[in-house]
Design an enzyme around this catalytic site. Structure first.
Site, PDB file in Angstrom:
ATOM      1  CG  ASP A  92      -0.344   0.097   2.529  1.00 50.60           C
ATOM      2  OD1 ASP A  92       0.844   0.412   2.602  1.00 50.60           O
ATOM      3  OD2 ASP A  92      -1.044  -0.124   3.530  1.00 50.60           O
ATOM      4  CG  ASP A 271      -5.000  -5.217   3.587  1.00 51.76           C
ATOM      5  OD1 ASP A 271      -4.455  -4.754   4.613  1.00 51.76           O
ATOM      6  OD2 ASP A 271      -5.687  -4.524   2.812  1.00 51.76           O
TER       7      ASP A 271
END
Length: 376
Positions: A92, A271
């Site tokens: 990310d 996630d």
């Protein structure tokens, strides 16, 4: 990267697919264990591969940038080699971490000034240098730099933030085109839909993100405190707009029930730190409900931790032994619980995939949600 839809459920919007990168195939729906600082906390890479067996894990740009630093990662040949992981990695962009540093950062059009949570040193993230950092880290899938808004969030702030996220996306794409791949394999880029819990903003953002034509798309700014029903409503709105032939990634979600409900809405990738964080606090997820292993009721329960579990810890250790480890503050207890929880999450998404392919996902999902919504 290639994404192929294998099957769509006839009674929901659930999908089974395959996503292929230079580091292998990811079967979707998939849950990505969170390896924030080049480590899934408490788990050896060998256990991760052999027992939990995920196709992909997640690393965090913000944390890796601070420690060990991009110089070390580049010298190592990228994150895969640095941590000894030869499967897929997604990073990310650090947008969520910047959001969580609300007392130590300042957001402006150019980028974000923030202070390190480690030593208080000052740093500056822009869409451009976040792309450069992710090139050095070398993940297979990298994310656009965005602003994650809090919940609740005023409409006007959410709107301004969404438009800035879109402008940052344009800068990410423009700069990424100038940056060559570093380690002999390609990277795929996912933009992020924002818009808080406002239907019109989510629609507008999803349409903009879809127009970019990226290899996959992400949904951000959810699971930040809003009620679950609002999360599902926003996810459904966005999934109905994002292209069907591209993977959809819902960031930071969530409980096992959250995951199943969002799979039913058309999400492919997930996630969350919940399975590992809750494990360290003695909370075990199972197909029959949640166990607080610290409770005295397990003190003399010598049955396996989870007879249905897929990892070695589930049948080699008893509930009584695991409770003893937590009572004694022995770190092995946290490790056992972590392996169990991650194994359960992977079992859950893989069984969901099997049920989609078999054509009975919706019935199975409804039954599983009822079973898992219990305290044992």
């Amino acid at each position: 990267m290639e994404f192929t839809l294998k099957q769509k459920d006839s009674k929901s919007k659930a999908r089974a697919g395959e996503l292929s990168t230079d580091h292998g195939t990811i079967q979707t729906p998939i849950f990505m264990p969170v390896g924030t600082v080049a480590s899934v906390k408490g788990v050896h890479q060998r256990e991760l591969k052999d027992e939990i067996n995920p196709d992909v894990i997640l690393g965090n740009t913000y944390h890796l940038y601070l420690r060990p630093g991009i110089e070390i990662l580049e010298q190592a040949g990228g994150l895969h080699k640095f941590m000894g992981w030869d499967r897929n990695i997604l990073t990310d962009s650090g947008g969520y971490q910047v959001y969580s540093l609300s007392g130590n950062r300042k957001i402006k059009e150019e980028g974000v000034n923030f202070k390190s949570h480690i030593d208080g040193s000052s740093h500056f993230f822009t869409p451009e240098n976040v792309m450069e950092i992710q090139r050095v880290i070398g993940a297979d899938i990298i994310m656009a730099f965005d602003e994650c808004t809090p919940y609740p969030c005023e409409y006007n702030y959410a709107k301004r933030s969404m438009h800035m996220t879109h402008r940052w996306l344009d800068r990410c794409i423009s700069h990424l085109e100038k940056l060559p791949f570093k380690y002999g394999y390609s990277q795929s880029f996912f933009p992020i839909v924002q818009g808080s819990t406002y239907k019109d903003l989510r629609k507008q953002s999803a349409e903009y993100i879809a127009s970019v034509g990226a290899e996959g798309n992400a949904i951000g700014g959810l699971s930040v405190g809003e009620p679950a029903e609002e999360m599902y409503e926003m996810a459904e709105i966005v999934c109905d707009i994002l292209p069907e032939d591209k993977p959809r990634y819902l960031m930071g979600v969530g409980t096992p029930i959250n995951i199943l409900e969002n799979i039913a809405l058309g999400v492919d990738m997930f996630d969350c730190v919940m399975p590992t964080r809750n494990a360290r606090n003695g909370m075990l997820f199972t197909a029959h409900g949640t166990i607080n292993i610290k409770n005295k009721k397990w003190e003399a329960d010598f049955s396996p931790i989870d007879e249905m579990g897929i990892t070695f810890v589930d049948t080699e250790y008893s509930k009584a032994y695991l409770r003893h480890l937590f009572a004694a503050n022995e770190y092995l207890g946290k490790q056992i619980a972590t392996i169990h929880n991650l194994g359960f999450y992977l079992w859950l998404v893989r069984t969901a995939r099997e049920r989609i392919l078999a054509g009975d996902f919706q019935e199975w999902k409804t039954n599983m949600v009822q079973q898992m919504d219990k305290r044992l």
